[in-house]
Design an enzyme around this catalytic site. Sequence first.
Site, PDB file in Angstrom:
ATOM      1  N   CYS A   1      -4.365   2.565   5.659  1.00 19.13           N
ATOM      2  CA  CYS A   1      -3.088   2.258   4.973  1.00 19.13           C
ATOM      3  C   CYS A   1      -2.697   3.392   4.036  1.00 19.13           C
ATOM      4  CB  CYS A   1      -3.205   1.012   4.109  1.00 19.13           C
ATOM      5  SG  CYS A   1      -3.568  -0.505   4.966  1.00 19.13           S
TER       6      CYS A   1
ATOM      7  N   CYS B   1     -10.179  -4.410   5.442  1.00 20.62           N
ATOM      8  CA  CYS B   1      -8.766  -4.293   5.068  1.00 20.62           C
ATOM      9  C   CYS B   1      -7.978  -5.273   5.948  1.00 20.62           C
ATOM     10  CB  CYS B   1      -8.319  -2.854   5.326  1.00 20.62           C
ATOM     11  SG  CYS B   1      -6.549  -2.679   5.502  1.00 20.62           S
TER      12      CYS B   1
ATOM     13  N   CYS C   1      -8.044   2.062   1.254  1.00 25.83           N
ATOM     14  CA  CYS C   1      -8.098   2.038   2.725  1.00 25.83           C
ATOM     15  C   CYS C   1      -7.402   3.281   3.261  1.00 25.83           C
ATOM     16  CB  CYS C   1      -7.425   0.785   3.275  1.00 25.83           C
ATOM     17  SG  CYS C   1      -7.250   0.871   5.070  1.00 25.83           S
TER      18      CYS C   1
END
Length: 503
Positions: free
Chosen positions: A132, A146, A129
């Site tokens: 992140c 996510c 992701c």
Amino acid sequence: MPQKSYTITTPIYYINDKPHIGHAYTTIIADIFTRYHRMKGEDAFFLTGTDENSQGSLDAALKSGETDIQRFIDAQSALWRSTWDSLDILYTDFIRTTEERHKQGVKKFFLAVHEKGDIYKGTYTGLYCTGCEAFVRESDLVNGNCPNHPCPPQEIKEENYFFKLTSYRDRLLEHIDAHPDFIQPVSRRNEIRNYIEHHMEDISISRQSAKWGIPIPIDESQVIYVWFDALINYLTGVGYGWNDELFGKHWPADMHVVGKDIIKFHCALWPAMLMAAGLPLPKRVFAHGFFTIDGHKMGKSMGNAIDPVALAQSYGNDVLRYFLAREIPFGSDGDFSFSRLKERYTADLAKGLGNFTSRVATMASREYNSASPVSLDSEAKDAIGECWNEWTHAMEEYHPDEALSEVWNLISFGDKYIEQQKPWALSKSDKARYTAVIQTLVEVLRHISVMVYPFMPKTAEKIWEQLGIGEQQRSLTCEQSRTISSVPIEHITKSESLFPPLP
Ligand code: MSP
């Protein structure tokens, strides 16, 4: 005796986002503790900065239409820095991960871990992701997205370099058990222990496809995974690889302040990396909670992110600092709302500290008998002593909200003392007693102003101005401020209200 050092850090912030009050919260709390440690006479080093080698940086630059990526990043980083400047954040250094001193330190660190035999090549197949900047597990996805970002992660299959994180499982658990202060609050310690014991895996620390980042020193075709690179800022920011003396003085850090979202990186990966490189571990990682806005998750995608600079311009820096430190118990989740901010402004600041200051300064600036000896009423002496004890305890235990509530108890004491002593009547009937009461009140206010300082530095300065407290007394340590006798009251002047009523 050499001056004791104290090192405190914030996470380094991603430059693809703009600073919002969530980020400001972390930074303000770190600033409060920096000022507290400086007040203790310590050499406090406060490190903050920007995390610039992420895929997100590149994506944001390309999206903005800027072709010179570094130029885009420079401008974004400058925005973060100027935000902290305008919020009176007294950071000692501002580290940027695209700086040469950082890049060199990262290479040195990587090679040390490689030499230890803790880096191996493997294939990473899985999900990543970009929001992140982390690898995510299939089982963590929520409706294919996510859990933290409203988009599906990318599928990746790459030849990567891996760090043998699992080799450190036992040592990490031993360290956490032997050092109860290492991870705070306790709830987070349990969460991390469980993760390390049952879920932690080796981690890929390079990206083959990424086009922005620090090349791996042993294989320039790959860049270092942004978290492996970013965590090292805590070393390069205090001299690792470029100033041994500074590094010797300020590493290990006393305190990493982080949000609860990034504790796995700080409490598992980071200490394992340091163990691998043969470096001492930070003494404490404090994970604070997250706050919502009017009950809703805050963020760019939610469209409700509040700009801390605009907020400070409307209400004042100190009001923002006070509100965040007081309203949200450090370590717990909380909520931000303008209605709560206004309530606290009126009750705690305008009617509390502001009103008490104005009452004391008004009375003290009038006629009094300055020849009288200063003798504090014993109940006031006890209240002041008790407040210092509790305030110090709360600050040492990292409970800024509790430290503030102790100061507000002393303000209530001062208000009640005025009602009981009725100085306006004494000024006609008993001049000597009147002076003693005023001197007592001035002392109460002086102690309040010192304890308020790390939280509301400008407000403390305004009170010192009114009390005629000069430069020398302003730079006293907590211990000195606590024990010196009263300030000379001849210089007291009444100024305009500290917290005027809100429109
Ligand atoms: N770049 C990484 C950190 C690397 S440190 C080696 C990162 N950056 S970030 O820009 O996303 O900032 C994250 C930090 O901002 C959180 O850990 C937290 O401290 C703070 N906050 C972001 N949103 C917040 C709230 N809504 N509430 C409180 N703090 C928040 O992660």
